[in-house]
Design a protein around this motif. Structure first.
Motif, mmCIF file in Angstrom:
data_model
loop_
_atom_site.group_PDB
_atom_site.id
_atom_site.type_symbol
_atom_site.label_atom_id
_atom_site.label_comp_id
_atom_site.label_asym_id
_atom_site.label_seq_id
_atom_site.Cartn_x
_atom_site.Cartn_y
_atom_site.Cartn_z
ATOM 1 N N GLN A 93 -4.251 3.486 -9.609
ATOM 2 C CA GLN A 93 -5.271 4.079 -8.754
ATOM 3 C C GLN A 93 -4.692 4.772 -7.534
ATOM 4 O O GLN A 93 -5.443 5.321 -6.731
ATOM 5 C CB GLN A 93 -6.251 2.986 -8.293
ATOM 6 N N HIS A 94 -3.381 4.754 -7.370
ATOM 7 C CA HIS A 94 -2.755 5.280 -6.157
ATOM 8 C C HIS A 94 -1.752 6.371 -6.512
ATOM 9 O O HIS A 94 -1.206 6.410 -7.622
ATOM 10 C CB HIS A 94 -2.053 4.159 -5.387
ATOM 11 N N GLN A 95 -1.501 7.224 -5.520
ATOM 12 C CA GLN A 95 -0.523 8.284 -5.648
ATOM 13 C C GLN A 95 0.660 7.988 -4.736
ATOM 14 O O GLN A 95 0.498 7.423 -3.648
ATOM 15 C CB GLN A 95 -1.126 9.640 -5.288
ATOM 16 N N ALA B 230 1.095 -1.468 -4.604
ATOM 17 C CA ALA B 230 1.205 -0.009 -4.588
ATOM 18 C C ALA B 230 0.518 0.583 -3.361
ATOM 19 O O ALA B 230 1.002 1.551 -2.771
ATOM 20 C CB ALA B 230 0.588 0.559 -5.869
ATOM 21 N N GLU B 231 -0.588 -0.022 -2.950
ATOM 22 C CA GLU B 231 -1.279 0.463 -1.756
ATOM 23 C C GLU B 231 -0.454 0.253 -0.495
ATOM 24 O O GLU B 231 -0.525 1.058 0.441
ATOM 25 C CB GLU B 231 -2.622 -0.265 -1.629
ATOM 26 N N PHE C 43 2.903 0.151 -0.353
ATOM 27 C CA PHE C 43 4.225 0.765 -0.452
ATOM 28 C C PHE C 43 4.333 1.932 0.522
ATOM 29 O O PHE C 43 3.434 2.771 0.619
ATOM 30 C CB PHE C 43 4.448 1.235 -1.892
ATOM 31 N N PHE C 44 5.458 1.981 1.270
ATOM 32 C CA PHE C 44 5.599 3.027 2.296
ATOM 33 C C PHE C 44 5.669 4.421 1.699
ATOM 34 O O PHE C 44 5.507 5.414 2.417
ATOM 35 C CB PHE C 44 6.838 2.758 3.160
ATOM 36 N N GLY C 45 5.903 4.532 0.390
ATOM 37 C CA GLY C 45 5.893 5.835 -0.275
ATOM 38 C C GLY C 45 4.517 6.257 -0.742
ATOM 39 O O GLY C 45 4.404 7.243 -1.487
ATOM 40 N N SER C 46 3.475 5.561 -0.319
ATOM 41 C CA SER C 46 2.115 5.930 -0.702
ATOM 42 C C SER C 46 1.768 7.309 -0.140
ATOM 43 O O SER C 46 2.062 7.614 1.026
ATOM 44 C CB SER C 46 1.129 4.886 -0.181
ATOM 45 N N ALA C 47 1.137 8.113 -0.968
ATOM 46 C CA ALA C 47 0.772 9.462 -0.525
ATOM 47 C C ALA C 47 -0.226 9.416 0.617
ATOM 48 O O ALA C 47 -0.195 10.263 1.518
ATOM 49 C CB ALA C 47 0.206 10.249 -1.697
ATOM 50 N N GLN D 78 -5.497 -6.441 -15.736
ATOM 51 C CA GLN D 78 -6.040 -6.324 -14.385
ATOM 52 C C GLN D 78 -5.033 -5.626 -13.481
ATOM 53 O O GLN D 78 -3.824 -5.758 -13.680
ATOM 54 C CB GLN D 78 -6.371 -7.708 -13.824
ATOM 55 N N PRO D 79 -5.507 -4.876 -12.476
ATOM 56 C CA PRO D 79 -4.590 -4.141 -11.572
ATOM 57 C C PRO D 79 -3.878 -5.092 -10.607
ATOM 58 O O PRO D 79 -4.144 -5.107 -9.412
ATOM 59 C CB PRO D 79 -5.521 -3.184 -10.842
#
Length: 880
Positions: A620-622, A590-591, A593-597, A583-584
């Motif tokens: 699911q995130h960049q 990750a959503e 995180f301040f480094g999220s695209a 499971q994610p």
């Protein structure tokens, strides 16, 4: 308050009234009836105290009679102008003129100025004269008695030292000596710190830089433009305001380090709330009894481990069987039984401490807090916020029998299902209503009052504990999430409970309490993703005690296995089950995180964040990698999060009003600065670590700070630090007046803060967060009778398939219909409305619809609905 305290307070009030009677009789002879009134009141209080004297120990009564005789002699010598050692031989001319002037002005105000303004001025002038009298009489008397008290203190201290038991008397005298021997600059420097804090908050409240700071604003604006700050004021305001706040906090912290302030704050058990010197008491049980306790231990561990492994396996497979939750609860119970047996064999009892008399007042306080949470629960707020409805949908489905993995991911495939199971329990018990849904948040929010009170009382004393409890219950930040359908508020109870159990475990040397602390932190991880902060706080507290308290190191190492066992048994099915089941689990991390695209592109641009390196895919995130932008985003997060604590308008979501720290954040800043100065004390450091951890990990390093929804676990620490700031101000006033008892100021400030907090939420918030037209229609449908009709004449910007979300999701039994605006002329509203109806329409076609409604349904009543700035968003027609 005990009987002795009440009795002493009555005697003190009688003495003050008698002194005022002497004053008006001997010096202000035109106020004869004032003196008679004061004498009558004093006599009635003394008669009541005499009747109650039998309930007071004889020793206390003897001391009071001795004090009365001394005070009578002192007053007689003062007012008859007889000399006394250590006291002024007579009131000088300037003092007499000052007192006379005040009372003459009071008399003129009473006879010449019309009421009620005249009475207000009279009260102000009389209060000033009483204050001057107290300074002239009580203060010299205390100075004269200081030499006698110092000598008695030395004798008492020597006696207590010989005995080896610190008595309350010696402890109070030590505090007094500590205040006398403190730095003479502590009071003035602390006062300067308070002035700077007030100035800082006045500056931060400005929307534009004043003329004096225009030059600074012009110089700062281009240099700070790269931070892309979304603040309601320019850099020429928040930069000098922040600097003034930091300097003021530093001065108050320095004054606290000089041991000149904070003496009114209680430091139980040696100053850190933990009795490290308490020996491990082993009961004199028989050897056979101990052996009987040793036998079942390995069996219990094996049983608990087997059950836990079964729960983990079931969670990893995504099983939706009903028996998983009872099996998990049995696992926790077996683990607790095992550690209880270990404590019992060692002779450790967690119930060895008797309850104080004031502890039973927690019950009424809890009822009052619950009443605040229930007040107008379904009407404040009268709207839904964004994705709040997703939590309702899952909780309602679970209550109606939907299957789900109890340790899986639920809402948005990011939040634990256990939080929705908790909400679904209330919906199943009380029905699928808005009230039952919000009640789940009220119950767990109110329950967090209990561990907060006991933890604060253990670390900072009873006065701060009661103050922090009142402030948290009335804090708009707390009320905003306590009365919503989100699951954020669920983290408060387990995190606060876990810290309380941790402190008690070290104090009692109990493995059972340590396991309970780990279990509470594990349950916090099952409520909301921010609940993992509980494990971080536990680690920080453990490291601090290990580094600063060397005698506790062995005990701390022994408590680790039981605490980790509690956490793994509680949170393991969710954490390990998600990882093993694919499971994610880290999707929400990750959503955020301040480094999220997504975040970097929203603040800067895609070209800037990909200047050196391309985007990287993480599930699911960049994410992007650009150290310079990383530094700017972290600085941006720290600034916005810090300013949101003390400035209104920065946190603009989830019905938040005012600063996060409360209506008067000056007390929070003062308390926080003072606690930073007390960094060697665990009872002060734990709160600063709590705030730093939540503010940095859950907001500053997150996307789009300030993340108020993530920082909800910080609310108890905000209340405690604010309460400390209030009592620091009281301590400073008492320090400057040299012993004058002004504790009532602290209680008054707490009451004022609580009242203003409730007003901000229940009065100011509804005016700022006005519901949109969809929410207006849903709340109106809730008030309508079963079988009624609600018609919406639809037009741009609404689509033809528009529907009111709440009417579809809640069982209101109201028939909702859309009517295109171009079909109004061809519609018979009498048939469409039936027996009872309400018609909503937009301002763009108000004339046409109103004309048609009046022609078919009569005059009726038309109500206009507006937004927060006064623009019309819709109209409502109600037939007569």
């Amino acid at each position: 308050m005990s009987k002795r305290s009440w009795w002493s307070l009555v005697v003190a009030a009688a003495l003050v009234l008698a002194g005022l009677g002497h004053y008006f009789l001997l010096f202000q002879r035109i106020y004869i009836w004032d003196a008679v009134l004061f004498y009558a009141l004093a006599a009635s209080l003394l008669i009541w105290a005499s009747l109650r004297a039998e309930e007071i120990p004889e020793r206390s009564w003897a001391r009071v009679r001795f004090a009365l005789r001394r005070l009578g002699v002192a007053l007689q010598r003062i007012f008859l102008r007889q000399a006394q050692d250590g006291l002024p031989s007579r009131l000088n001319r300037l003092q007499l003129i000052l007192l006379t002037t005040m009372n003459v002005l009071a008399a003129l105000a009473a006879f010449r100025i019309p009421r009620p303004r005249g009475m207000l001025l009279v009260l102000l002038l009389w209060a000033s004269s009483i204050l001057v009298l107290a300074v002239l009489v009580i203060r010299p008397r205390r100075k004269a008695a200081s030499s006698v008290s110092t000598e008695s203190a030395q004798k008492t201290t020597r006696a207590d030292t010989l005995v080896g038991i610190p008595s309350p008397v010696s402890e109070n005298l030590a505090r007094r000596d500590q205040a006398v021997n403190s730095s003479p600059l502590a009071g003035p420097i602390a006062l300067g710190g308070w002035i700077l804090l007030v100035a800082a908050l006045l500056v931060l409240r400005m929307d534009q830089a004043p003329a004096l700071l225009h030059g600074l604003a012009d110089w700062l604006s281009p240099r700070l433009q790269s931070l892309h700050l979304d603040l309601p004021m320019p850099p020429g305001v928040w930069v000098p305001g922040s600097l003034l706040a930091l300097i003021g906090m530093g001065l108050i912290g320095w004054a606290g380090c000089q041991r000149g302030l904070g003496l009114l704050l209680q430091w139980p058990n040696g100053g850190d709330g933990i009795t490290s010197s308490r020996p491990c008491i082993v009961q004199t049980t028989t050897l056979a009894k101990v052996k009987r306790l040793v036998g079942p231990r390995p069996v219990l561990v094996l049983v608990a481990a087997a059950l836990w492994a079964g729960v983990i396996y079931s969670s990893a497979l995504g099983s939706t069987d009903w028996f998983v939750l009872p099996l998990w609860l049995i696992t926790l119970a077996v683990a607790l039984i095992y550690w209880w047996q270990v404590d019992h064999a060692r002779g450790v009892s967690v119930l060895s401490t008797s309850f104080k008399r004031s502890t039973w007042l927690v019950g009424p306080a809890l009822i009052l807090a619950f009443g605040v949470g229930l007040y107008r629960l379904t009407n404040v707020p009268n709207s839904f916020w964004g994705d709040e409805g997703a939590f309702w949908t899952l909780a309602r489905d679970l209550a109606q029998g939907a299957k789900a993995n109890p340790f899986g991911l639920g809402v948005y495939n990011a939040f634990p299902v256990t939080s929705s199971l908790y909400q679904g329990l209330f919906i199943r018990l009380f029905g699928p209503t808005l009230w039952s849904w919000r009640l789940s948040s009220v119950v767990i929010g109110t329950a967090s009052v209990l561990p907060l009170f006991f933890l604060t009382r253990r670390l900072l004393g009873e006065r701060v504990a009661w103050s922090a409890t009142a402030l948290m219950v009335a804090l708009p930040y707390f009320l905003a999430y306590e009365r919503m359908g989100y699951n954020n508020i669920q983290t408060l109870l387990p995190v606060t409970l876990g810290l309380w159990f941790l402190v008690e475990a070290v104090s009692h040397r109990s493995y059972l309490l340590s396991c309970l602390a780990g279990l509470a932190f594990g349950i916090a991880s099952l409520t909301y993703m921010a609940g993992h902060i509980g494990l971080v706080l536990a680690g920080l507290a453990w490291v601090f005690l290990y580094v600063k308290r060397k005698p506790l190191r062995g005990l701390l190492l022994k408590l680790v296995p039981s605490a980790m066992m509690g956490w793994f048994f509680a949170a393991g099915p969710f954490v390990l089950g998600s990882m093993l089941g694919g499971q994610p689990f880290a999707a929400k991390v990750a959503e955020s995180f301040f480094g999220s695209a997504y975040y970097g592109q929203a603040i800067f641009s895609l070209e800037e964040i990909t200047r050196l390196h391309p985007l990287r895919q993480f599930g699911q995130h960049q994410a992007f990698y650009e150290p310079r932008i990383y530094a700017l985003l972290v600085a941006r997060g720290l600034i916005t999060t810090g300013v949101s604590l003390v400035r209104d308008g920065v946190a603009r979501e989830h019905y938040l009003v005012g600063p996060l720290a409360g209506p008067f954040p000056v007390f929070f800043l003062a308390g926080f600065g003072w606690m930073l100065g007390q960094w060697r004390r665990f009872s002060a450091t734990i709160w600063t670590m709590w705030i730093f951890a939540c503010a940095i990990l859950l907001s500053a390093l997150n996307t789009f700070p300030p993340r108020t929804a993530h920082m909800v676990p910080m609310i108890p620490a905000l209340a405690v630090v604010t309460a400390v700031g209030i009592w620091l101000l009281v301590d400073l006033i008492q320090h400057l007046l040299e012993g004058v008892n002004v504790r009532w100021v602290g209680y008054a400030l707490v009451a004022i803060m609580a009242i203003l907090g409730l007003r901000n939420y229940f009065v100011v918030m509804p005016q700022r967060y006005v519901p949109n037209l969809e929410n207006v229609m849903f709340w109106r449908a809730r008030e309508m009778e079963r079988g009624s009709n609600l018609v919406f004449v639809i037009d741009e910007p609404y689509s033809l398939d528009f529907s009111v979300w709440g009417i579809d999701e809640f069982p209101l039994k109201v028939d909702y219909r859309n009517l295109p605006a171009e079909e109004v002329h061809n519609t018979d509203f009498r048939v469409l409305c039936g027996a009872s109806c309400r018609v909503f329409f937009l301002p763009s076609n108000a004339d046409v619809v109103r004309k048609q409604l009046h022609a078919e349904l009569g005059e009726g009543t038309v109500e206009t609905h507006v937004d927060a700035v006064g623009r019309t968003i819709g109209l409502e027609f109600v037939p007569d």
